[in-house]
Design an enzyme around this catalytic site. Structure first.
Site, PDB file in Angstrom:
ATOM      1  N   SER A 140      -5.151 -25.317 -26.091  1.00 38.60           N
ATOM      2  CA  SER A 140      -4.070 -25.775 -26.985  1.00 38.60           C
ATOM      3  C   SER A 140      -4.021 -27.299 -26.974  1.00 38.60           C
ATOM      4  O   SER A 140      -4.420 -27.943 -25.998  1.00 38.60           O
ATOM      5  CB  SER A 140      -2.728 -25.240 -26.471  1.00 38.60           C
ATOM      6  OG  SER A 140      -1.663 -25.887 -27.108  1.00 38.60           O
ATOM      7  N   TYR A 153       3.231 -23.653 -19.635  1.00 34.59           N
ATOM      8  CA  TYR A 153       2.202 -23.246 -20.607  1.00 34.59           C
ATOM      9  C   TYR A 153       1.188 -24.382 -20.793  1.00 34.59           C
ATOM     10  O   TYR A 153      -0.025 -24.158 -20.757  1.00 34.59           O
ATOM     11  CB  TYR A 153       2.897 -22.887 -21.927  1.00 34.59           C
ATOM     12  CG  TYR A 153       1.988 -22.702 -23.104  1.00 34.59           C
ATOM     13  CD1 TYR A 153       1.345 -21.483 -23.336  1.00 34.59           C
ATOM     14  CD2 TYR A 153       1.778 -23.730 -24.037  1.00 34.59           C
ATOM     15  CE1 TYR A 153       0.520 -21.306 -24.443  1.00 34.59           C
ATOM     16  CE2 TYR A 153       0.961 -23.559 -25.133  1.00 34.59           C
ATOM     17  CZ  TYR A 153       0.338 -22.349 -25.340  1.00 34.59           C
ATOM     18  OH  TYR A 153      -0.476 -22.176 -26.434  1.00 34.59           O
ATOM     19  N   LYS A 157      -2.892 -24.487 -20.077  1.00 36.42           N
ATOM     20  CA  LYS A 157      -3.900 -24.802 -21.092  1.00 36.42           C
ATOM     21  C   LYS A 157      -4.779 -25.976 -20.637  1.00 36.42           C
ATOM     22  O   LYS A 157      -5.952 -26.050 -20.983  1.00 36.42           O
ATOM     23  CB  LYS A 157      -3.212 -25.101 -22.432  1.00 36.42           C
ATOM     24  CG  LYS A 157      -2.535 -23.864 -23.050  1.00 36.42           C
ATOM     25  CD  LYS A 157      -3.552 -22.764 -23.357  1.00 36.42           C
ATOM     26  CE  LYS A 157      -3.004 -21.632 -24.170  1.00 36.42           C
ATOM     27  NZ  LYS A 157      -4.019 -20.631 -24.525  1.00 36.42           N
TER      28      LYS A 157
HETATM   29  P1  NAP Z   1       0.193 -14.566 -31.984  1.00 40.29           P
HETATM   30  O1  NAP Z   1       0.074 -14.739 -33.450  1.00 40.29           O
HETATM   31  O2  NAP Z   1       1.540 -14.341 -31.409  1.00 40.29           O
HETATM   32  O3  NAP Z   1      -0.785 -13.364 -31.548  1.00 40.29           O
HETATM   33  C1  NAP Z   1      -0.858 -13.018 -30.234  1.00 40.29           C
HETATM   34  C2  NAP Z   1      -1.846 -11.861 -30.067  1.00 40.29           C
HETATM   35  O4  NAP Z   1      -2.058 -11.710 -28.677  1.00 40.29           O
HETATM   36  C3  NAP Z   1      -1.339 -10.536 -30.572  1.00 40.29           C
HETATM   37  O5  NAP Z   1      -2.423  -9.791 -31.093  1.00 40.29           O
HETATM   38  C4  NAP Z   1      -0.792  -9.860 -29.303  1.00 40.29           C
HETATM   39  O6  NAP Z   1      -0.784  -8.464 -29.507  1.00 40.29           O
HETATM   40  C5  NAP Z   1      -1.813 -10.366 -28.276  1.00 40.29           C
HETATM   41  N1  NAP Z   1      -1.430 -10.471 -26.882  1.00 40.29           N
HETATM   42  C6  NAP Z   1      -0.361 -11.127 -26.357  1.00 40.29           C
HETATM   43  N2  NAP Z   1      -0.377 -11.061 -25.019  1.00 40.29           N
HETATM   44  C7  NAP Z   1      -1.489 -10.375 -24.676  1.00 40.29           C
HETATM   45  C8  NAP Z   1      -2.065  -9.988 -23.438  1.00 40.29           C
HETATM   46  N3  NAP Z   1      -1.493 -10.283 -22.264  1.00 40.29           N
HETATM   47  N4  NAP Z   1      -3.233  -9.290 -23.454  1.00 40.29           N
HETATM   48  C9  NAP Z   1      -3.816  -8.974 -24.608  1.00 40.29           C
HETATM   49  N5  NAP Z   1      -3.320  -9.305 -25.809  1.00 40.29           N
HETATM   50  C10 NAP Z   1      -2.167 -10.002 -25.841  1.00 40.29           C
HETATM   51  O7  NAP Z   1      -0.403 -15.837 -31.181  1.00 40.29           O
HETATM   52  P2  NAP Z   1      -1.397 -16.997 -31.678  1.00 40.29           P
HETATM   53  O8  NAP Z   1      -0.576 -18.134 -32.177  1.00 40.29           O
HETATM   54  O9  NAP Z   1      -2.453 -16.419 -32.532  1.00 40.29           O
HETATM   55  O10 NAP Z   1      -2.032 -17.466 -30.287  1.00 40.29           O
HETATM   56  C11 NAP Z   1      -3.366 -17.153 -29.923  1.00 40.29           C
HETATM   57  C12 NAP Z   1      -3.882 -18.207 -28.970  1.00 40.29           C
HETATM   58  O11 NAP Z   1      -3.828 -19.484 -29.591  1.00 40.29           O
HETATM   59  C13 NAP Z   1      -3.103 -18.323 -27.662  1.00 40.29           C
HETATM   60  O12 NAP Z   1      -4.015 -18.586 -26.611  1.00 40.29           O
HETATM   61  C14 NAP Z   1      -2.243 -19.556 -27.881  1.00 40.29           C
HETATM   62  O13 NAP Z   1      -1.914 -20.191 -26.667  1.00 40.29           O
HETATM   63  C15 NAP Z   1      -3.204 -20.397 -28.712  1.00 40.29           C
HETATM   64  N6  NAP Z   1      -2.538 -21.455 -29.468  1.00 40.29           N
HETATM   65  C16 NAP Z   1      -1.709 -21.172 -30.505  1.00 40.29           C
HETATM   66  C17 NAP Z   1      -1.119 -22.216 -31.210  1.00 40.29           C
HETATM   67  C18 NAP Z   1      -0.201 -22.002 -32.380  1.00 40.29           C
HETATM   68  O14 NAP Z   1       0.394 -22.982 -32.871  1.00 40.29           O
HETATM   69  N7  NAP Z   1      -0.062 -20.783 -32.883  1.00 40.29           N
HETATM   70  C19 NAP Z   1      -1.361 -23.546 -30.827  1.00 40.29           C
HETATM   71  C20 NAP Z   1      -2.198 -23.790 -29.766  1.00 40.29           C
HETATM   72  C21 NAP Z   1      -2.803 -22.734 -29.083  1.00 40.29           C
HETATM   73  P3  NAP Z   1       0.072  -7.454 -28.576  1.00 40.29           P
HETATM   74  O15 NAP Z   1       1.498  -7.856 -28.696  1.00 40.29           O
HETATM   75  O16 NAP Z   1      -0.230  -6.089 -29.162  1.00 40.29           O
HETATM   76  O17 NAP Z   1      -0.474  -7.597 -27.194  1.00 40.29           O
END
Ligand code: NAP
Length: 249
Positions: A140, A153, A157
């Site tokens: 991140s 968090y 990261k």
């Molecule tokens: P999201 O839209 O909330 O999706 C999260 C996904 O992860 C869902 O499919 C959820 O499904 C699954 N999940 C959550 N906890 C889990 C676990 N312990 N084991 C397996 N699956 C799990 O999140 P996102 O924004 O795409 O984030 C994905 C990655 O990008 C993360 O590593 C996050 O830190 C990183 N990131 C995101 C952003 C942002 O702005 N969105 C920025 C920087 C980094 P279930 O509920 O069915 O498990």
């Protein structure tokens, strides 16, 4: 670009993980997708299969060793493993790192850092049989730029940056690359809290030179590049996909 390759993408039933799986599938890879909730797994599987992609799916909480083992069994049933994308993360609290309780700290560390380490380690026997082995961690922007609301968090990261560098060094002689993507603010359910008021959104946009929130597809395309042969000489890198967030000295 990725024909005859097999990819595991964790946490791939929504948001960035789903977009990564879709893009790798569109490039020709066979996909193993998963997340914790069976209904999400079922929905995402149907969605990707209806688009003509080759998908196997299962419930996998990345902290569960038995669940992780099954990921690799599914990959084997496709013929092996070429690409591991470790994408799962949690952020159950908002606040400074030193206000985080021990149990929440452990949970964040367990899901965000330790499971990435374990997945990479457990993927190795299969990746070593591939001619195009790739490990890609999803970190991140907060790995580089701490945010007061994302203390523990952000720490987790940052740890992934070190995991990337160390694993890349170890695996470089074997031709397996290890890289990391650091998304900026991407429009998903996970980041919704950062846009929960007009003031918060305005503050967020002030810090993004491109003046907009990113899309999951814009992260997925970078992962597809790092997974491809075009990135065969790139390892140990942490790539920011953040609309210019870091474009300052
Ligand atoms: P999201 O839209 O909330 O999706 C999260 C996904 O992860 C869902 O499919 C959820 O499904 C699954 N999940 C959550 N906890 C889990 C676990 N312990 N084991 C397996 N699956 C799990 O999140 P996102 O924004 O795409 O984030 C994905 C990655 O990008 C993360 O590593 C996050 O830190 C990183 N990131 C995101 C952003 C942002 O702005 N969105 C920025 C920087 C980094 P279930 O509920 O069915 O498990």
């Amino acid at each position: 670009m990725l024909a005859n390759r097999v990819a595991i993408v964790t946490a791939s039933t929504d948001g960035i993980g789903l977009a990564i799986a879709r893009r790798l599938g569109q490039e020709g890879a066979s996909l193993v997708i998963s997340s914790r909730k069976p209904e999400n797994v079922e929905r995402a599987t149907k969605e990707l299969q209806s688009e003509g992609l080759r998908v196997k799916s299962l419930v996998c909480h990345v902290s569960d060793a038995e669940n992780r083992k099954k990921l690799f069994e599914e990959a084997k049933s496709f013929g092996g493993l070429d690409i591991l994308v470790s994408n799962a993360a949690v952020n159950p609290v908002h606040g400074g790192i030193l206000d985080c309780s021990e149990s929440i700290f452990d949970k964040i560390y367990d899901v965000n850092v330790k499971s990435s380490f374990l997945l990479a380690k457990e993927a190795l026997p299969l990746l070593r049989k591939s001619k195009h082995g790739r490990i890609i961690f999803i970190s991140s922007i907060s790995a580089y730029y701490p945010h007061i609301l994302l203390g523990a968090y952000g720490f987790s990261k940052t740890a992934l940056l070190g995991l990337t560098k160390n694993a890349a060094l170890q695996l470089a002689p074997e031709g397996i690359t290890v890289n990391c993507i650091c998304p900026g603010h991407i429009e998903t359910r996970f980041s919704k809290v950062m846009r929960s008021s007009d003031d918060m959104l305005k503050e967020e946009l002030t810090n993004i030179p491109m003046g907009r929130i990113g899309k999951s597809e814009e992260v997925a395309s970078s992962v597809a590049f790092l997974a491809s042969d075009d990135a065969s000489y790139i390892t140990g890198e942490n790539l920011l996909v953040s609309g210019g967030f870091s474009a300052r000295l």
